[in-house]
Design a protein around this motif. Structure first.
Motif, PDB file in Angstrom:
ATOM      1  N   ARG A  97      -3.988  -5.091  18.453  1.00 52.29           N
ATOM      2  CA  ARG A  97      -3.570  -3.407  18.323  1.00 52.29           C
ATOM      3  C   ARG A  97      -3.434  -2.671  16.713  1.00 52.29           C
ATOM      4  O   ARG A  97      -4.159  -1.868  16.558  1.00 52.29           O
ATOM      5  N   HIS A  98      -2.819  -4.318  16.265  1.00 51.19           N
ATOM      6  CA  HIS A  98      -1.736  -3.346  14.852  1.00 51.19           C
ATOM      7  C   HIS A  98      -2.679  -3.755  13.773  1.00 51.19           C
ATOM      8  O   HIS A  98      -3.097  -3.732  12.620  1.00 51.19           O
ATOM      9  N   GLY A  99      -4.844  -3.709  13.746  1.00 46.79           N
ATOM     10  CA  GLY A  99      -5.026  -5.000  13.295  1.00 46.79           C
ATOM     11  C   GLY A  99      -5.220  -5.926  11.969  1.00 46.79           C
ATOM     12  O   GLY A  99      -5.525  -5.944  11.192  1.00 46.79           O
ATOM     13  N   ILE A 189       3.437  -8.133   6.307  1.00 50.03           N
ATOM     14  CA  ILE A 189       2.057  -7.425   5.730  1.00 50.03           C
ATOM     15  C   ILE A 189       2.414  -7.992   4.361  1.00 50.03           C
ATOM     16  O   ILE A 189       3.638  -7.479   4.096  1.00 50.03           O
ATOM     17  N   TYR A 193       2.821  -1.508  -1.216  1.00 47.80           N
ATOM     18  CA  TYR A 193       2.930  -0.149  -0.271  1.00 47.80           C
ATOM     19  C   TYR A 193       4.137   0.615  -0.846  1.00 47.80           C
ATOM     20  O   TYR A 193       5.008   0.558  -1.335  1.00 47.80           O
ATOM     21  N   ASP A 194       3.517   1.993  -0.010  1.00 48.46           N
ATOM     22  CA  ASP A 194       4.919   3.014  -0.657  1.00 48.46           C
ATOM     23  C   ASP A 194       5.863   2.771   0.561  1.00 48.46           C
ATOM     24  O   ASP A 194       5.472   1.843   1.695  1.00 48.46           O
ATOM     25  N   ILE A 197       6.645   2.294   4.989  1.00 49.49           N
ATOM     26  CA  ILE A 197       5.971   2.378   6.313  1.00 49.49           C
ATOM     27  C   ILE A 197       5.555   1.611   6.349  1.00 49.49           C
ATOM     28  O   ILE A 197       5.846   1.411   8.228  1.00 49.49           O
ATOM     29  N   GLU A 201       6.160  -0.509  10.742  1.00 48.89           N
ATOM     30  CA  GLU A 201       5.398  -0.619  11.735  1.00 48.89           C
ATOM     31  C   GLU A 201       5.795  -2.309  12.117  1.00 48.89           C
ATOM     32  O   GLU A 201       5.897  -2.220  13.198  1.00 48.89           O
ATOM     33  N   LYS A 204       7.865  -0.832  14.911  1.00 49.60           N
ATOM     34  CA  LYS A 204       7.290  -0.854  16.196  1.00 49.60           C
ATOM     35  C   LYS A 204       6.735  -2.069  17.466  1.00 49.60           C
ATOM     36  O   LYS A 204       6.838  -2.101  18.206  1.00 49.60           O
ATOM     37  N   GLU A 208       7.179  -2.562  20.935  1.00 52.45           N
ATOM     38  CA  GLU A 208       5.661  -2.628  21.681  1.00 52.45           C
ATOM     39  C   GLU A 208       5.806  -4.173  22.738  1.00 52.45           C
ATOM     40  O   GLU A 208       5.789  -3.799  23.837  1.00 52.45           O
ATOM     41  N   GLN A 318      13.715   7.940   9.810  1.00 53.72           N
ATOM     42  CA  GLN A 318      12.610   8.518  10.104  1.00 53.72           C
ATOM     43  C   GLN A 318      11.174   8.601  10.911  1.00 53.72           C
ATOM     44  O   GLN A 318      10.649   9.183  11.323  1.00 53.72           O
ATOM     45  N   TYR A 319      11.068   7.156   9.764  1.00 54.28           N
ATOM     46  CA  TYR A 319       9.305   6.795  10.499  1.00 54.28           C
ATOM     47  C   TYR A 319       9.247   6.436  11.832  1.00 54.28           C
ATOM     48  O   TYR A 319       9.221   6.735  12.327  1.00 54.28           O
ATOM     49  N   ILE A 322       9.083   9.149  14.758  1.00 57.54           N
ATOM     50  CA  ILE A 322       8.033   9.418  14.435  1.00 57.54           C
ATOM     51  C   ILE A 322       6.908   8.497  15.806  1.00 57.54           C
ATOM     52  O   ILE A 322       6.125   8.719  16.144  1.00 57.54           O
ATOM     53  N   PHE A 323       7.404   7.243  15.313  1.00 55.00           N
ATOM     54  CA  PHE A 323       6.818   6.384  16.312  1.00 55.00           C
ATOM     55  C   PHE A 323       7.453   6.273  17.694  1.00 55.00           C
ATOM     56  O   PHE A 323       7.107   5.167  17.903  1.00 55.00           O
ATOM     57  N   GLY A 324       8.182   7.026  18.199  1.00 56.42           N
ATOM     58  CA  GLY A 324       8.865   6.950  19.149  1.00 56.42           C
ATOM     59  C   GLY A 324      10.008   5.837  19.580  1.00 56.42           C
ATOM     60  O   GLY A 324      10.289   5.681  20.955  1.00 56.42           O
TER      61      GLY A 324
ATOM     62  N   THR B 424      -9.813  -4.318  14.924  1.00 56.72           N
ATOM     63  CA  THR B 424      -9.161  -2.506  14.685  1.00 56.72           C
ATOM     64  C   THR B 424     -10.598  -1.211  14.943  1.00 56.72           C
ATOM     65  O   THR B 424     -11.543  -1.635  14.870  1.00 56.72           O
ATOM     66  N   LYS B 444       0.823   6.701  16.441  1.00 60.75           N
ATOM     67  CA  LYS B 444       1.720   6.044  17.475  1.00 60.75           C
ATOM     68  C   LYS B 444       1.128   6.365  18.462  1.00 60.75           C
ATOM     69  O   LYS B 444       0.730   5.702  19.203  1.00 60.75           O
ATOM     70  N   LYS B 452      -6.401   0.088  19.767  1.00 55.16           N
ATOM     71  CA  LYS B 452      -6.533  -0.679  18.028  1.00 55.16           C
ATOM     72  C   LYS B 452      -6.761   0.313  17.130  1.00 55.16           C
ATOM     73  O   LYS B 452      -7.656   0.195  17.000  1.00 55.16           O
ATOM     74  N   ALA B 453      -5.795   0.415  16.117  1.00 54.56           N
ATOM     75  CA  ALA B 453      -5.594   1.165  15.281  1.00 54.56           C
ATOM     76  C   ALA B 453      -4.542   1.114  13.749  1.00 54.56           C
ATOM     77  O   ALA B 453      -4.074  -0.305  13.627  1.00 54.56           O
ATOM     78  N   GLU B 454      -5.647   1.761  13.112  1.00 51.05           N
ATOM     79  CA  GLU B 454      -4.784   0.919  11.755  1.00 51.05           C
ATOM     80  C   GLU B 454      -4.409   2.424  11.075  1.00 51.05           C
ATOM     81  O   GLU B 454      -5.147   3.635  10.822  1.00 51.05           O
ATOM     82  N   TYR B 457      -1.054   2.260   4.102  1.00 48.12           N
ATOM     83  CA  TYR B 457       0.453   2.399   3.753  1.00 48.12           C
ATOM     84  C   TYR B 457       0.652   2.528   2.803  1.00 48.12           C
ATOM     85  O   TYR B 457       2.044   3.006   2.361  1.00 48.12           O
TER      86      TYR B 457
END
Lengths: 485, 485
Positions: A97-99, A189, A193-194, A197, A201, A204, A208, A318-319, A322-324, B424, B444, B452-454, B457
C-alpha cells in the motif's frame, strides 16, 4: 595367535557398518550364550551365523535418541503456518500500500560484512565453520544486508520490504516469542530526501500494521540519536563513552534506573554526577509539549546536536499528527536501541500487554510484552560499504513478527478458533469397491479444470473414512462415484 | 629513550581505533612532510595536530574492499523477486489444488539429524561453527527435516508442501542456475496407502507445474530402486557395492557410459563382466512396452526385487495414463539418484533445452538443461528418527526452482517484457510549492481507504520529477493538488 587374528577379523566384520551397532550388540549377546569357539573353523562358522542373522535383521540404522529442533528454534505446524500466513498478508499488504518493492539476500554473508555493525551484540552472531573458502556468518538482521545490497548495486534510492529469517545466539525465551531463528519483516526507505518525511511514513506503517492485526493498545516510542548525543555531551560523558552509556540507557525498559545508574558508574566508569544528570533526562517522556519544554532547556540546547535532534523531533511529531497517529507516538528519552548504526530517529513499538515483569531486589513492576517493532535512521551504514564511502541516507522499521505470531496463536487458542489448513473444494469418493480408476479419472478432470480436489490413496477406501476425512478437513463438496443400478 | 616512548604513545593513539586506519595513513604521510620532531614537546604537538585532523576527518570506518555475496549465492532484485513470486504462485496453486498443507522447519538442524542420510554428498553439508552448545548444520534438503518432523510429532499421515532455501557446498554453476543457496519446493505424501497411487500424483504435480510454466518440452524420467537392486543382483554386484555402483550409474546423464564403466571397474573395484552386464540394461529406456519386455527377461526376473519393482512400474505407468501424463513419462533404467534414502520409485524431470554439453575426450553431445524436479519414495527415512523405528512410508517430489527462475529470467529478457515491481495505484503530486502537508493528508486518506498510494519525499518536488517517477513505476493515477485560482 591364529584365534586372536580371527577374533580381530570378526570384530572388523562387525564394525564394518557402524550404523548397525545395536543389531550387532544383540547378535553378540546371542553369541555369548553358545559355547565359546575354540578353533578357527568354529569362529568362521560363528561369523557366518552372525552375518546371516544380520542379513535377516536388515541393515536398519539405529534410531536417533535426540529428536528435536536446535535450541531456540521451532517447527511451524500447518495450523501455525496458516496463522503465520494471515499475519504476513496484513504486513505485506501494508508495505505494498505504501509502494514498496521487495528484494531477497542470502541467509549468510561474508563474516566481514557483519563485523563492526552491532556493537555489544556482535557476540550473538552465528558463524559458519571454516570448511575452506570464505568465512561466513548467518545474517543478524536484514538491515546490514540491505545496506550491502544498496552499496553493491550503487542504488541511489529504493523503498523495499524484505521478509526473511535472521539468527541470534541469544538466550531464547520461547514462551514470550523470543527465538534464535526468527522472521523479520523490514521496510526501509533509502535516498536523499527532506527531513522526517520518510521517517514519519515508517511510523505510519507500524501504526497501520498493529492496528490491522487488532492486538490491543500499543505505543510507538520515538527518540533521536542526536538528542541522546547532545544529552550525554551536556551531562559531561566523555565522547568515547557515548556508545557504551547509550547501551546502558537502552536497558531502562527492562531494568530500574538505579540499576542502570550502577552499571554506568561501576562497570563503565562514569562520573556519578554525570549519571545523575542523565537520570533526570532519560526518565522524561511525552509528546510535542516535552519537545517544546526541552527546546527551552538552556543547558540542553547548548549542544548543537541536541538542538538539531529536538527540531527534528518537533517536525516528526507534526507529520505524525497529519498522518493521524500522534496519539500513539510517545517521545521517550530513555529509548536508545543498542545497534551501532543508528544516526537519527529511533523507534520502538510496544504492546501494552503487561505480561513481562521488571524486577530487582527491591520492587516489581509490570511492563509490556516488549518490543514488537523497532527501527530508526541509519545514514552512515551504506557508506561503510560503498567504494568511495558514498552515503545513502536510510530509515526503516522492522516488525518483530515472532512475538506477533505468539500473541495471535494464544488468541486463537483462547477463542477456540478453527483454522483451515487446506483449501480442498471437492473430495472424490466412492462407496463401492473397484472404483479407483474412476476416482482417479474424475480427480484428473477436476484438477485440469483448476478445482482443488483430493481422493483417498486407498484402492478401496471405506465410505465412513472418506466422510470423516472430508469433515475433518472441512471440505465442502463430496463427489461420490457409483455404478448405475 | 624518552622519545621512543612517545612514539610508542603516538602509535598507540593511532591504532586505538583500527577502523580509522586509512585516515591515519593519510595523516602520517602529512606528518612526514613536516620536519621530524626532535623533542618530546614537538612530538606531543604533532600528536595533538594529528588527533585534531582525525577529529575533522570524522571517524568514518574504512570502506570494505570486498563487496559481494558469498560464493554460489545471489541477491534477488525487485525485478527478479517479481518473477520469482510469479513462479511460486504457479507452484503453490498446484500444491493447494492437490490438497496440501504447508509446514516450516528451522534452516539448521542438529548435525546428527543429517548424518548418514546423503551418501557421498554428505561432504557438501555446511556446518556451523562450534560456539558452545549444540553442533548444527544447515539443511541440505527439505526431505530429511520433513522426516524428522513427522517422527518427532508422531504423525501417521500428512500431505504437505514446503518452500524454503537449502544449502550445498557444491561447485556453483550460476549461469545454469546451480547455486550453493537455493530454494526447494517440496511436495510429499506420508502415510500407509495402496501402491503407486500417491506416487502417480507426484508425477501429475510435476507435469502440471512444468506445463503451467510453459517452459517447452520436458520429460519425466522414472525408475525404481528395486529394479536397480535386482539388476545389480543379477549382474553379480556384491551387495555392499550396490550404493556406490548406484551413484556411478547416476552420472550417466552427464557422462558417457564408457567413463561410468571405467569408474565402476577402476575406482569401485567392480568385475568388468558385471559392469558390462549393467551397461546392457542401464542404457534402456521406454514406457510400458519396456516394462513388459523386462518382465519377460528371465535373467532379470530371477531377482524378487526386480520383479516387484517392474510390477510397481507397470502400475505407475497405468495410473499416469489415467492422469493423462503418460506421454511425458519415460521409464529410464539409468536414473539412479544419489541419495541414500530412496527405497522405491524415483523421478527426475528434465527440460529438453539442449543447453548443456556432455563431453569427454572422444566426443561431445548436447543434453538438456538438467533436472528441474526430482524425488522418489523413501519408506525408511521416518523410521530412522522414530523412537521405536516405526515406519511411515513417504513419497515426494522437489521442484528445482532456481533453474526455473534462471530460465524464466532469460525468457523475460529475450522477450523484453516489462515486469512491474510495485503495485502503487495513485501518486499524490503537486505542481506548486508548500503543498507538503496537503499531500501528506491526502495520502493518509488514501492509505486509510486501502488504496496503494505514494508521495515524493521532497518538500517541494518538481512536477516533472513526479511525472517521470509515475511513468517509470507504471503508476496509473496521479492526484495533483493545487490552490484554487
Amino acid at each position: 595367535m591364529a584365534l586372536t587374528m580371527t577374533w580381530t577379523k570378526l570384530r572388523h566384520l562387525l564394525t564394518l557398518q557402524k550404523h548397525t551397532w545395536n543389531t550387532i550388540v544383540v547378535a553378540s549377546r546371542h553369541c555369548n550364550n553358545t559355547s565359546q569357539p575354540t578353533t578357527i573353523q568354529q569362529v568362521d562358522e560363528e561369523v557366518a551365523k552372525l552375518l546371516d542373522l544380520k542379513a535377516q535383521l536388515g541393515d536398519e540404522p539405529t534410531p536417533k535418541t535426540v529428536l528435536k529442533t536446535p535450541k531456540g528454534t521451532r517447527d511451524y505446524s500447518p495450523k501455525q503456518m496458516a496463522i503465520r500466513e494471515g499475519v504476513f498478508k496484513v504486513i505485506v499488504d501494508c508495505f505494498k500500500r505504501h509502494g514498496a518493492e521487495t528484494i531477497d539476500t542470502p541467509v549468510f554473508e561474508l563474516k566481514e560484512t557483519l563485523t563492526g555493525k552491532y556493537g555489544e551484540d556482535s557476540k550473538l552472531i552465528y558463524d559458519l565453520q571454516d570448511q575452506g573458502g570464505e568465512l561466513l556468518s548467518l545474517r543478524y538482521d536484514l538491515t546490514v544486508p540491505f545496506a550491502r545490497y544498496v552499496a553493491m548495486n550503487k542504488i541511489a534510492k529504493i523503498k523495499r520490504y524484505h521478509i526473511a529469517k535472521v539468527y541470534r545466539r541469544d538466550n531464547p525465551a520461547m514462551t514470550r516469542g523470543r527465538y534464535r531463528e526468527f522472521y523479520q519483516c523490514d521496510f526501509d526507505i533509502a535516498g536523499q530526501y527532506d527531513p522526517m518525511i520518510p521517517d514519519a511514513e515508517c511510523i505510519k506503517i507500524v501504526y497501520e500494521i498493529l492496528d490491522n492485526l487488532k492486538l490491543g493498545n500499543f505505543v510507538i516510542k520515538v527518540n533521536h540519536r542526536l538528542i541522546l548525543d547532545g544529552l550525554f555531551e551536556v551531562c559531561g560523558v566523555p565522547k568515547d563513552k557515548f556508545r557504551t552509556v547509550c547501551s546502558s540507557v537502552d536497558k531502562l525498559d527492562k531494568t530500574f534506573w538505579e540499576d542502570v545508574r550502577g552499571e554506568m558508574i561501576d562497570d563503565k566508569g562514569l562520573d556519578p554526577i554525570s549519571a545523575d544528570k542523565i537520570g533526570e533526562y532519560v526518565q522524561l517522556n511525552g509528546s510535542s509539549e516535552l519537545v517544546e519544554k526541552l527546546l527551552k532547556d538552556e543547558q540542553l540546547v547548548q549542544s548543537k546536536a541536541a538542538k538539531e535532534g529536538l527540531e527534528g523531533m518537533k517536525l516528526l511529531i507534526q507529520y505524525c499528527d497529519i498522518f493521524g497517529v500522534k496519539d500513539r507516538v510517545r517521545f521517550d528519552m530513555s529509548l536508545a536501541r543498542g545497534l551501532d548504526y543508528y544516526t537519527g530517529v529511533i523507534y520502538e513499538a510496544v504492546l501494552e500487554g503487561a505480561e513481562l515483569v521488571k524486577s530487582n531486589s527491591k520492587s516489581k513492576e509490570q511492563i509490556g510484552v516488549g518490543s514488537v517493532a523497532g527501527g530508526g535512521r541509519y545514514d552512515g551504514l551504506v557508506g561503510m560499504f560503498a567504494a568511495k564511502g558514498k552515503k545513502v541516507p536510510c530509515v526503516g522499521v522492522s516488525i518483530g513478527i515472532e512475538r506477533l505470531f505468539s500473541i495471535m496463536e494464544a488468541k486463537m487458542e483462547r477463542g477456540n478458533q478453527e483454522v483451515r489448513t487446506v483449501e480442498t473444494e471437492v473430495l472424490v469418493a466412492s462407496a463401492q469397491p473397484n472404483m479407483l480408476e474412476e476416482r482417479l479419472r474424475l480427480c484428473k478432470e477436476l484438477w485440469d479444470a483448476g478445482i482443488k480436489a483430493e481422493i483417498s490413496y486407498k484402492a478401496n477406501p471405506k465410505m465412513l473414512d472418506q466422510y470423516q476425512y472430508a469433515e475433518k478437513a472441512v471440505i465442502p463438496f463430496l463427489a461420490v462415484i457409483g455404478e448405475q443400478s
